[in-house]
Scaffold this motif. Structure first.
Motif, PDB file in Angstrom:
ATOM      1  N   GLN A  93      28.509  48.268  46.252  1.00 48.26           N
ATOM      2  CA  GLN A  93      28.894  47.213  47.057  1.00 48.26           C
ATOM      3  C   GLN A  93      29.104  46.056  46.333  1.00 48.26           C
ATOM      4  O   GLN A  93      30.056  45.491  46.669  1.00 48.26           O
ATOM      5  CB  GLN A  93      27.507  46.776  47.965  1.00 48.26           C
ATOM      6  N   GLY A  94      28.849  45.934  45.103  1.00 51.42           N
ATOM      7  CA  GLY A  94      29.289  44.970  44.295  1.00 51.42           C
ATOM      8  C   GLY A  94      30.552  45.110  43.763  1.00 51.42           C
ATOM      9  O   GLY A  94      31.460  44.220  43.417  1.00 51.42           O
ATOM     10  N   ILE A  95      31.011  46.505  43.577  1.00 48.18           N
ATOM     11  CA  ILE A  95      32.384  46.615  43.052  1.00 48.18           C
ATOM     12  C   ILE A  95      33.293  46.246  44.185  1.00 48.18           C
ATOM     13  O   ILE A  95      34.476  45.707  43.876  1.00 48.18           O
ATOM     14  CB  ILE A  95      32.179  48.111  42.501  1.00 48.18           C
ATOM     15  N   ARG A  96      32.781  46.726  45.250  1.00 50.74           N
ATOM     16  CA  ARG A  96      33.531  46.450  46.560  1.00 50.74           C
ATOM     17  C   ARG A  96      34.106  44.977  46.774  1.00 50.74           C
ATOM     18  O   ARG A  96      35.003  44.649  47.297  1.00 50.74           O
ATOM     19  CB  ARG A  96      33.222  46.969  47.705  1.00 50.74           C
ATOM     20  N   LYS A  97      32.930  44.369  46.470  1.00 52.19           N
ATOM     21  CA  LYS A  97      33.306  42.869  46.849  1.00 52.19           C
ATOM     22  C   LYS A  97      34.224  42.280  45.726  1.00 52.19           C
ATOM     23  O   LYS A  97      34.932  41.443  46.032  1.00 52.19           O
ATOM     24  CB  LYS A  97      31.880  42.157  46.716  1.00 52.19           C
ATOM     25  N   SER A  98      34.092  42.579  44.523  1.00 45.40           N
ATOM     26  CA  SER A  98      34.954  42.264  43.560  1.00 45.40           C
ATOM     27  C   SER A  98      36.291  42.624  43.553  1.00 45.40           C
ATOM     28  O   SER A  98      37.502  42.269  43.202  1.00 45.40           O
ATOM     29  CB  SER A  98      34.401  42.660  42.368  1.00 45.40           C
ATOM     30  N   MET A  99      36.542  43.683  44.261  1.00 48.27           N
ATOM     31  CA  MET A  99      37.857  44.436  44.381  1.00 48.27           C
ATOM     32  C   MET A  99      38.302  44.515  46.072  1.00 48.27           C
ATOM     33  O   MET A  99      38.952  45.674  46.479  1.00 48.27           O
ATOM     34  CB  MET A  99      37.818  45.985  43.960  1.00 48.27           C
ATOM     35  N   ARG A 100      37.819  43.717  46.765  1.00 50.82           N
ATOM     36  CA  ARG A 100      38.351  43.915  48.371  1.00 50.82           C
ATOM     37  C   ARG A 100      39.510  43.826  48.536  1.00 50.82           C
ATOM     38  O   ARG A 100      40.085  44.206  49.498  1.00 50.82           O
ATOM     39  CB  ARG A 100      37.451  42.811  49.087  1.00 50.82           C
ATOM     40  N   GLY A 101      40.564  43.154  47.741  1.00 53.44           N
ATOM     41  CA  GLY A 101      41.839  43.179  48.011  1.00 53.44           C
ATOM     42  C   GLY A 101      42.601  43.106  46.598  1.00 53.44           C
ATOM     43  O   GLY A 101      42.061  42.875  45.289  1.00 53.44           O
ATOM     44  N   PRO A 102      43.980  43.340  46.572  1.00 48.29           N
ATOM     45  CA  PRO A 102      44.632  43.584  45.416  1.00 48.29           C
ATOM     46  C   PRO A 102      44.631  42.462  44.479  1.00 48.29           C
ATOM     47  O   PRO A 102      44.615  41.187  45.146  1.00 48.29           O
ATOM     48  CB  PRO A 102      46.117  43.844  45.819  1.00 48.29           C
ATOM     49  N   SER A 103      44.508  42.300  43.350  1.00 47.04           N
ATOM     50  CA  SER A 103      44.629  41.464  42.184  1.00 47.04           C
ATOM     51  C   SER A 103      45.932  40.504  42.401  1.00 47.04           C
ATOM     52  O   SER A 103      46.889  41.188  42.655  1.00 47.04           O
ATOM     53  CB  SER A 103      43.981  41.686  40.919  1.00 47.04           C
ATOM     54  N   ALA A 104      46.103  39.345  41.834  1.00 45.38           N
ATOM     55  CA  ALA A 104      47.363  38.609  41.752  1.00 45.38           C
ATOM     56  C   ALA A 104      48.351  39.180  40.655  1.00 45.38           C
ATOM     57  O   ALA A 104      49.222  39.328  40.722  1.00 45.38           O
ATOM     58  CB  ALA A 104      46.938  37.056  41.200  1.00 45.38           C
ATOM     59  N   GLN A 105      47.476  39.760  39.641  1.00 43.34           N
ATOM     60  CA  GLN A 105      48.316  40.788  38.785  1.00 43.34           C
ATOM     61  C   GLN A 105      48.875  41.861  39.200  1.00 43.34           C
ATOM     62  O   GLN A 105      49.980  42.344  38.886  1.00 43.34           O
ATOM     63  CB  GLN A 105      47.411  41.347  37.601  1.00 43.34           C
ATOM     64  N   LEU A 106      48.078  42.650  40.091  1.00 45.21           N
ATOM     65  CA  LEU A 106      48.683  43.706  40.795  1.00 45.21           C
ATOM     66  C   LEU A 106      49.987  43.463  41.734  1.00 45.21           C
ATOM     67  O   LEU A 106      50.978  43.729  41.554  1.00 45.21           O
ATOM     68  CB  LEU A 106      47.771  44.697  41.480  1.00 45.21           C
ATOM     69  N   ILE A 107      49.902  42.171  42.385  1.00 47.85           N
ATOM     70  CA  ILE A 107      50.961  41.940  43.154  1.00 47.85           C
ATOM     71  C   ILE A 107      52.157  41.449  42.485  1.00 47.85           C
ATOM     72  O   ILE A 107      53.250  41.787  42.812  1.00 47.85           O
ATOM     73  CB  ILE A 107      50.514  40.836  44.184  1.00 47.85           C
ATOM     74  N   THR A 108      51.806  40.436  41.414  1.00 51.27           N
ATOM     75  CA  THR A 108      52.925  40.105  40.741  1.00 51.27           C
ATOM     76  C   THR A 108      53.719  41.102  40.040  1.00 51.27           C
ATOM     77  O   THR A 108      55.046  41.368  39.831  1.00 51.27           O
ATOM     78  CB  THR A 108      52.583  38.982  39.657  1.00 51.27           C
ATOM     79  N   LYS A 109      52.896  41.977  39.469  1.00 49.62           N
ATOM     80  CA  LYS A 109      53.688  43.212  38.651  1.00 49.62           C
ATOM     81  C   LYS A 109      54.277  44.127  39.303  1.00 49.62           C
ATOM     82  O   LYS A 109      55.575  44.484  39.037  1.00 49.62           O
ATOM     83  CB  LYS A 109      52.660  43.705  37.676  1.00 49.62           C
ATOM     84  N   VAL A 110      53.857  44.520  40.505  1.00 47.54           N
ATOM     85  CA  VAL A 110      54.564  45.279  41.411  1.00 47.54           C
ATOM     86  C   VAL A 110      56.020  44.758  41.961  1.00 47.54           C
ATOM     87  O   VAL A 110      56.970  45.218  42.327  1.00 47.54           O
ATOM     88  CB  VAL A 110      53.607  46.034  42.549  1.00 47.54           C
ATOM     89  N   MET A 111      55.786  43.530  42.318  1.00 46.47           N
ATOM     90  CA  MET A 111      56.831  42.632  42.908  1.00 46.47           C
ATOM     91  C   MET A 111      57.852  42.519  42.034  1.00 46.47           C
ATOM     92  O   MET A 111      59.231  42.630  42.263  1.00 46.47           O
ATOM     93  CB  MET A 111      56.357  41.515  43.747  1.00 46.47           C
ATOM     94  N   ASP A 112      57.475  41.911  40.558  1.00 47.82           N
ATOM     95  CA  ASP A 112      58.525  41.898  39.679  1.00 47.82           C
ATOM     96  C   ASP A 112      59.321  43.299  39.436  1.00 47.82           C
ATOM     97  O   ASP A 112      60.571  43.053  39.183  1.00 47.82           O
ATOM     98  CB  ASP A 112      57.846  41.383  38.515  1.00 47.82           C
ATOM     99  N   ALA A 113      58.315  43.949  39.228  1.00 44.25           N
ATOM    100  CA  ALA A 113      59.319  45.748  38.904  1.00 44.25           C
ATOM    101  C   ALA A 113      60.245  45.880  40.102  1.00 44.25           C
ATOM    102  O   ALA A 113      61.316  46.348  39.936  1.00 44.25           O
ATOM    103  CB  ALA A 113      58.094  46.684  38.774  1.00 44.25           C
ATOM    104  N   LEU A 114      59.666  45.596  41.091  1.00 41.14           N
ATOM    105  CA  LEU A 114      60.462  46.152  42.462  1.00 41.14           C
ATOM    106  C   LEU A 114      61.973  45.235  42.286  1.00 41.14           C
ATOM    107  O   LEU A 114      62.984  45.897  42.397  1.00 41.14           O
ATOM    108  CB  LEU A 114      59.987  46.173  43.783  1.00 41.14           C
TER     109      LEU A 114
END
Length: 258
Positions: free
Chosen positions: A132-153
């Motif tokens: 439950q603690g891990i889920r709370k911390s990872m409930r949505g994509p991080s800003a790093q993930l969004i930025t990296k995948v968008m920039d690469a695309l």
């Protein structure tokens, strides 16, 4: 079943169910159970209760190496896959995805899909509320993930556009789809991330899109990719979908900055 596995002498940190049945998409598929072990080594197949749990006169298959275990069995008429990973490996997946990676290379399981299965799955055992603690911390994509995948695309899209056009002009269908699969997967990762979700494993992806309520314009453009028959038409549909994902993310970024 998970209680039975807990009696094999090693410590279970948590366990969860993932996939089509646990998500409520169907009642006619196999059950996927994932057990995350707190030990540095997975329990050996001989210690796991797969044979005892299986229905009589059915085949049980077990796989094992240092980082992954799998039991394929039949229980009360259900086909059941029980996957085993160490906590160290699971935590490494989470850290990789949090940093914006884990989706670029082919891997089994791909870290992004593993995290999605956990986040969207159903907890079966979580004695110390670790999961439950891990889920709370990872409930949505991080800003790093969004930025990296968008920039690469954004950087790679012009090159893909030219390569797909050349394939369509030459009628190189096989190569066209080899390239298209990479681009479409990249666009899916970006689309789901921008909408606040980790991209699930592609089985029943259309149902995931409906279940998560992804925005309507993207849904319409995504459908046109698979409705197109000619290579040139499919190329345009893919590019319009990818461009829409990039444009929608740009709007979200500007709104957040404002």
């Amino acid at each position: 079943m998970v209680e039975a596995y807990g009696g094999c002498g090693a410590r279970i940190d948590f366990a969860y169910g993932q996939g089509s049945v646990f998500s409520g998409f169907t009642a006619h598929s196999d059950l996927d159970i994932v057990i995350i072990w707190g030990e540095d080594e997975l329990p050996l197949p001989a210690r796991r209760p797969a044979e005892e749990l299986s229905d009589p006169c059915t085949d049980t298959t077990q796989f094992h190496d240092a980082a992954f275990g799998l039991d394929k069995l039949h229980v009360s008429g259900w086909d059941v896959d029980v996957a085993h990973y160490t906590r160290t490996r699971f935590d490494a997946w989470c850290a990789l995805v949090e940093a914006g990676d884990g989706w670029q290379e082919r891997a089994w399981p791909q870290p992004l899909h593993a995290v999605a299965g956990f986040v969207h799955g159903r907890l079966l055992v979580d004695r110390d509320r670790v999961a439950q603690g891990i889920r709370k911390s990872m409930r949505g994509p991080s800003a790093q993930l969004i930025t990296k995948v968008m920039d690469a695309l954004g950087q790679q899209l012009p090159e893909y556009a030219d390569a797909l056009r050349d394939c369509a002009d030459r009628d190189d269908g096989w190569l066209f789809h080899e390239l298209a699969v990479q681009l479409v997967k990249h666009a899916y990762v970006a689309w789901f991330a921008a909408e606040g979700h980790y991209l699930p494993f592609p089985t029943r992806l259309r149902q995931w899109i409906r279940h998560l309520g992804l925005e309507e314009r993207g849904v319409l453009l995504e459908r046109r990719i698979w409705e197109a028959t000619a290579l040139g038409e499919r190329r345009l549909a893919i590019l319009r979908f990818a461009e829409h994902v990039l444009a929608a993310n740009s709007v979200v970024r500007k709104s957040a900055e404002a």
